[in-house]
Enzyme design. Structure first.
Site, mmCIF file in Angstrom:
data_model
loop_
_atom_site.group_PDB
_atom_site.id
_atom_site.type_symbol
_atom_site.label_atom_id
_atom_site.label_comp_id
_atom_site.label_asym_id
_atom_site.label_seq_id
_atom_site.Cartn_x
_atom_site.Cartn_y
_atom_site.Cartn_z
ATOM 1 N N GLU A 1 -7.691 22.493 9.490
ATOM 2 C CA GLU A 1 -6.985 23.099 10.616
ATOM 3 C C GLU A 1 -7.603 24.459 10.953
ATOM 4 O O GLU A 1 -7.879 25.268 10.053
ATOM 5 C CB GLU A 1 -5.512 23.247 10.228
ATOM 6 N N LYS B 1 -1.287 20.231 18.020
ATOM 7 C CA LYS B 1 -0.301 20.097 16.952
ATOM 8 C C LYS B 1 1.091 19.929 17.549
ATOM 9 O O LYS B 1 1.467 20.634 18.492
ATOM 10 C CB LYS B 1 -0.343 21.340 16.060
ATOM 11 N N CYS C 1 -1.574 19.042 10.060
ATOM 12 C CA CYS C 1 -0.781 19.649 8.985
ATOM 13 C C CYS C 1 0.700 19.274 9.002
ATOM 14 O O CYS C 1 1.079 18.189 8.588
ATOM 15 C CB CYS C 1 -0.964 21.158 9.001
ATOM 16 N N SER D 1 -2.576 23.605 4.248
ATOM 17 C CA SER D 1 -1.415 23.496 3.366
ATOM 18 C C SER D 1 -1.646 24.367 2.142
ATOM 19 O O SER D 1 -2.560 24.114 1.349
ATOM 20 C CB SER D 1 -1.224 22.029 2.955
ATOM 21 N N GLY E 1 5.356 -27.059 -23.908
ATOM 22 C CA GLY E 1 4.228 -27.615 -24.643
ATOM 23 C C GLY E 1 3.270 -26.513 -25.042
ATOM 24 O O GLY E 1 2.850 -25.715 -24.209
ATOM 25 N N GLY F 1 -2.214 -24.093 -27.922
ATOM 26 C CA GLY F 1 -3.117 -23.189 -28.619
ATOM 27 C C GLY F 1 -4.038 -22.460 -27.672
ATOM 28 O O GLY F 1 -4.897 -21.682 -28.088
ATOM 29 N N GLU G 1 -5.687 -21.735 -11.889
ATOM 30 C CA GLU G 1 -5.712 -23.194 -11.950
ATOM 31 C C GLU G 1 -5.089 -23.796 -10.692
ATOM 32 O O GLU G 1 -5.576 -24.801 -10.161
ATOM 33 C CB GLU G 1 -4.970 -23.681 -13.195
ATOM 34 N N LYS H 1 -1.570 -30.487 -4.109
ATOM 35 C CA LYS H 1 -0.875 -30.164 -5.368
ATOM 36 C C LYS H 1 0.018 -28.939 -5.194
ATOM 37 O O LYS H 1 1.124 -28.884 -5.722
ATOM 38 C CB LYS H 1 -1.890 -29.922 -6.486
#
Length: 637
Positions: free
Chosen positions: A48, A117, A172, A199, A351, A354, A466, A598
Site C-alpha cells: 500500500e 481503497k 489493506c 498492516s 474377513g 493379513g 481399489e 461396480k
C-alpha cells in the site's frame, strides 16, 4: 508453456522504502521488477502506498508529494514498455479535489486501471480519514491520468485476454471488513485477488492476518496475493514487518519471513484452472444477491515459463500431522459406531487376510468396541485361507485377532472352491479370472452367512484406490454392509496403520509392523515353490502411489489427462521415467471408466477426505461412458 495448463506466476514484493522519497522508491521498484521478470513473474504486487510510504502522515496534504507520485507513475509507465509483466503499485491519487488511496495496475506502457481503497480506518493508530476519501465517495468512474483515460473503481475487474484469468484488488483494511470488495468482485468472475497492505505488527496479529487471508481465499474460491509494508516505514509509534502471503483456496500457503531490513519477494505459480474447476462445482458463493455496478478492463500476458515452481505432494491424500491422522481414524470409527449403535450394538463380521486393508478395517472395529463400551468379542474376525494364502499372512491374521481378544474363526475355502469348480466344470489348474473370483465370492458368502447367523453386519475392507480401479470382485470383496475404507486410498491406509502401530506395543505392534512390510496381493493364485506370494498387485496394474496421484487430480480438480501427465512427470521425475508414468496412466484411464458399474452399486461407506466415489455422493457417472477421448489425448502427448 505453463499457461496451457492454467498457471500464472505471481509475486508479492516488499520494496526497500525511503519515506517520502519517491525517486528512490521508484528506482528500487524497477530493480525489483527486473528481478521478478528474471524469475518469470507475470503479475506482481507491491505494498500500500509503495511509491511514497504509508506513514507520510500530513505530507499527504502536500502538493509536492502528490505531484512526485504522479511523476513516479510516469517513470514506471515508461519502464513497463515491452517488459512483459503486469505490476500493481500503491499511490495517492487526486480526484475532484479529494485524495484516494489507490492501487495502480501498469503494463506495457499503460495504466490499465486504478482501484481505490473502500474502507478507510480511523481508529487507534490509524488516521487515514484525515487524508483519504473512501471509494464509495467517488463521483466518476474514469479519470485522465498521464494522458490516458483510465477506469477508477473499487469494483474493477482486470480481465486477461489470453487466459481464463480475472484479477481484482483489495487494499489493506478492505480485507478485514465483512463486506470486502473481493466478496463482490469474485462473484463477478475474479479468481485472483491482490491486496496492497500496510498492516502493522502487534503480538499475535501475524497469525490472525494469515488466517484471515486463508479464509478469504477459501470462501471466495480465489487465490489471494498479499503484500504489506516493510521494516523501513516510520516506527514513531508502530512497526511494519513486510509480511507477504500467497494463499490458495485449497489451503496451500506461501509466506515471507517478517522483519527483513532489505526488500523481499515471494513467488508462486497459481493454478487458475484448478480454481475455476472448484467454482464449477461449488456454486453457493454466487447465490448472494448484489446491487453493484462492476467495471472491466483488460490486459494480456506474454509467453514465458516452461518450468513449474509450484510444489505438489507425491501422496496428495496424506495428512501430515498426527492430529489429522487421528481425526481420520475418528471419522471412520464414529461412522461405523453410528451404524452399529443403530442396529442395537450388533456384532461386526470381518474377513481378515493379513493385508493392510482388512487390518485397518479391523482396527476401526476395535475402536468402535471401545467407543461403545462393547467387548472386543463382538467382532467376529474370520480368516479364510485359500490356494494363495501364505504362512506369513495367515499367521499375522491369527496373531492380530487373538491378541486383540476378538472372536476368532478359521474357515478354509479350498474344499468349497474345489467343489464349485467341479459344479461349473472349471479346470482347477486354469488360474484365470474365474479361478480368482470364485475364491473372493466364496469368502464373501461365508461372511454374509455368518452375519445372518449372528445378527451382525459385514464390514467392508476395500479401499478408495481399489474402487477407482475396479480392483475388486463384483459381489465378492466388492460387497459388504458398511465400507469403512471406502474413501481411504491405498497410500493412506498404510500411513494410518503405521500411525496406530506406534501407539501399540508387544505382539500387536510387531504384527502390524510385519503386515506393513507384506507385499500387496489378493493371494488368489498358488504360492511359488518356496511358499512365497507371487501375485503382486502393483506388478499387474502399476504403483498405487501413481494411481492415487492420478485419481486425486482427476476427481478433485477435474484436471485434464495432459495436465495430470505433466504434473506426474514433474513430481515423480526421480522415481519413474516418462514412459512408465504414461503406461500407468493408461491403465488408470481404462480401468476407471470400464469399472464404473461396480461403483454404481456400492454399499454405504463413510466419506473422509475431499475425494470419494459413492454414487450417492461425489461421483455420478454412467457405466456406459467411453474412455476413447481420454486415451487419445494420452496417446497424442
Amino acid at each position: 508453456m505453463l499457461k496451457e495448463y492454467g498457471y500464472v506466476r505471481v509475486a508479492a514484493i516488499v520494496n526497500q522504502l525511503h519515506l517520502a522519497d519517491v525517486n528512490y522508491n521508484v528506482k528500487n521498484i524497477k530493480e525489483l521488477l527486473d528481478e521478478a521478470i528474471k524469475k518469470g513473474v507475470e503479475i506482481a504486487c507491491f505494498p500500500e502506498l509503495s511509491l511514497c510510504g504509508y506513514t507520510c502522515q500530513d505530507l499527504f496534504l502536500n502538493d509536492d508529494l502528490i505531484n512526485n507520485c504522479i511523476k513516479g507513475l510516469a517513470e514506471l509507465k515508461k519502464y513497463s514498455i515491452n517488459k512483459d509483466i503486469v505490476f500493481i503499485v500503491g499511490s495517492p491519487i487526486k480526484v475532484d479535489n479529494a485524495l484516494y488511496n489507490c492501487a495502480i495496475s501498469i503494463t506495457d506502457g499503460h495504466i490499465i486501471g486504478i482501484t481505490p481503497k473502500s474502507f478507510i480506518p480511523n481508529y487507534n493508530e490509524f488516521y487515514e480519514a484525515r487524508y483519504f476519501n473512501s471509494a464509495s465517495l467517488l463521483k466518476k468512474n474514469h479519470i485522465n491520468i498521464l494522458g490516458e483515460d483510465v477506469i477508477i473503481s473499487n469494483m474493477l475487474c482486470y480481465k486477461c485476454e489470453n487466459m481464463d484469468l480475472i484479477y481484482s484488488i483489495d487494499i489493506c483494511e478492505d480485507l478485514w471488513m465483512s463486506m470486502s470488495p473481493s466478496n463482490f468482485t469474485t462473484i463477478n468472475g475474479a479468481n485472483l485477488i491482490f491486496n496492497l497492505s500496510a498492516s502493522n505488527e502487534t503480538v499475535g496479529k501475524a497469525n490472525y492476518r494469515k488466517d484471515l487471508i486463508k479464509v478469504q481465499a477459501g470462501k471466495t474460491i480465489s487465490a489471494y496475493v498479499y503484500s504489506s509494508s516493510g521494516f523501513n516505514e516510520s516506527t514513531s509509534d508502530i512497526i511494519f514487518s513486510g509480511h507477504s502471503i500467497i494463499a490458495e483456496p485449497s489451503g496451500e500457503i506461501v509466506e515471507s519471513e517478517r522483519f527483513l531490513i532489505e526488500s523481499n519477494m515471494i513467488v508462486q505459480d497459481i493454478d487458475i484452472f484448478r480454481i475455476n474447476n472448484d467454482r464449477i462445482k461449488e456454486r453457493s458463493y454466487e447465490q448472494i444477491k448484489i446491487n453493484k455496478d462492476f467495471f472491466e478492463t483488460s490486459f494480456k500476458l506474454g509467453k514465458k515459463n516452461n518450468k513449474l515452481i509450484k510444489k505438489y505432494e507425491k501422496k496428495p491424500f496424506l495428512a501430515h500431522k498426527d492430529e489429522d491422522l487421528d481425526e481420520i481414524f475418528k471419522i471412520q470409527t464414529m461412522a461405523l459406531a453410528k451404524r452399529v449403535l443403530h442396529l442395537g450394538k450388533c456384532k461386526m463380521v470381518i474377513g481378515i487376510s493379513g493385508g493392510s486393508d482388512s487390518t485397518l478395517a479391523f482396527l476401526v472395529a476395535l475402536n468402535v468396541c471401545k467407543t461403545l463400551n462393547m467387548p472386543n468379542s463382538n467382532i467376529i474376525a474370520v480368516t479364510m485361507p485359500g490356494f494363495g494364502t501364505s504362512d506369513r499372512t495367515y499367521n499375522n491374521s491369527k496373531k492380530l485377532i487373538l491378541e486383540s481378544k476378538a472372536t476368532y474363526k478359521e474357515i478354509s475355502i479350498k474344499e468349497a472352491c474345489e467343489q464349485h469348480f467341479k459344479d461349473i466344470e472349471h479346470d482347477i489348474n486354469n488360474f484365470d479370472v474365474t479361478y480368482e473370483n470364485s475364491q473372493a465370492r466364496e469368502r464373501t458368502q461365508i461372511l454374509f452367512d455368518i452375519a445372518n447367523k449372528e445378527n451382525g453386519i459385514v464390514i467392508g475392507t476395500g479401499d478408495l484406490s481399489e474402487l477407482a480401479l475396479g480392483w475388486a470382485t463384483y459381489n465378492g470383496d466388492h460387497m459388504s454392509n458398511y465400507g469403512v475404507n471406502a474413501s481411504i486410498p491405498k497410500t493412506l491406509v498404510t500411513t494410518l496403520i503405521a500411525h496406530i502401530k506406534d501407539k501399540e506395543e508387544g505382539v500387536i505392534k510387531e504384527t502390524l509392523t510385519d503386515i506393513l512390510n507384506t507385499p500387496i496381493s489378493p493371494e488368489l493364485l498358488p504360492l511359488d515353490e518356496d511358499g512365497n506370494i507371487k501375485q503382486a498387485t502393483e506388478k499387474s496394474i502399476g504403483p498405487y502411489i501413481l494411481h492415487d496421484f492420478f485419481l486425486y487430480h482427476f476427481l478433485r480438480y477435474g484436471a485434464s489427462v495432459k495436465k495430470i501427465y505433466f504434473l506426474a512427470k514433474n513430481v515423480f521425475k526421480d522415481d519413474y521415467d516418462d514412459e512408465e508414468i504414461k503406461a500407468c496412466l493408461k491403465i488408470f484411464i481404462k480401468r476407471f471408466f470400464s469399472q464404473q458399474f461396480k461403483r454404481n452399486c456400492l454399499p454405504d461407506g463413510i466419506k473422509v477426505g475431499s475425494v470419494a466415489l459413492s454414487p450417492r455422493g461425489d461421483l455420478r457417472m454412467s457405466s456406459d461412458t467411453y474412455s476413447n477421448m481420454y486415451l487419445k489425448e494420452l496417446e497424442d502427448l
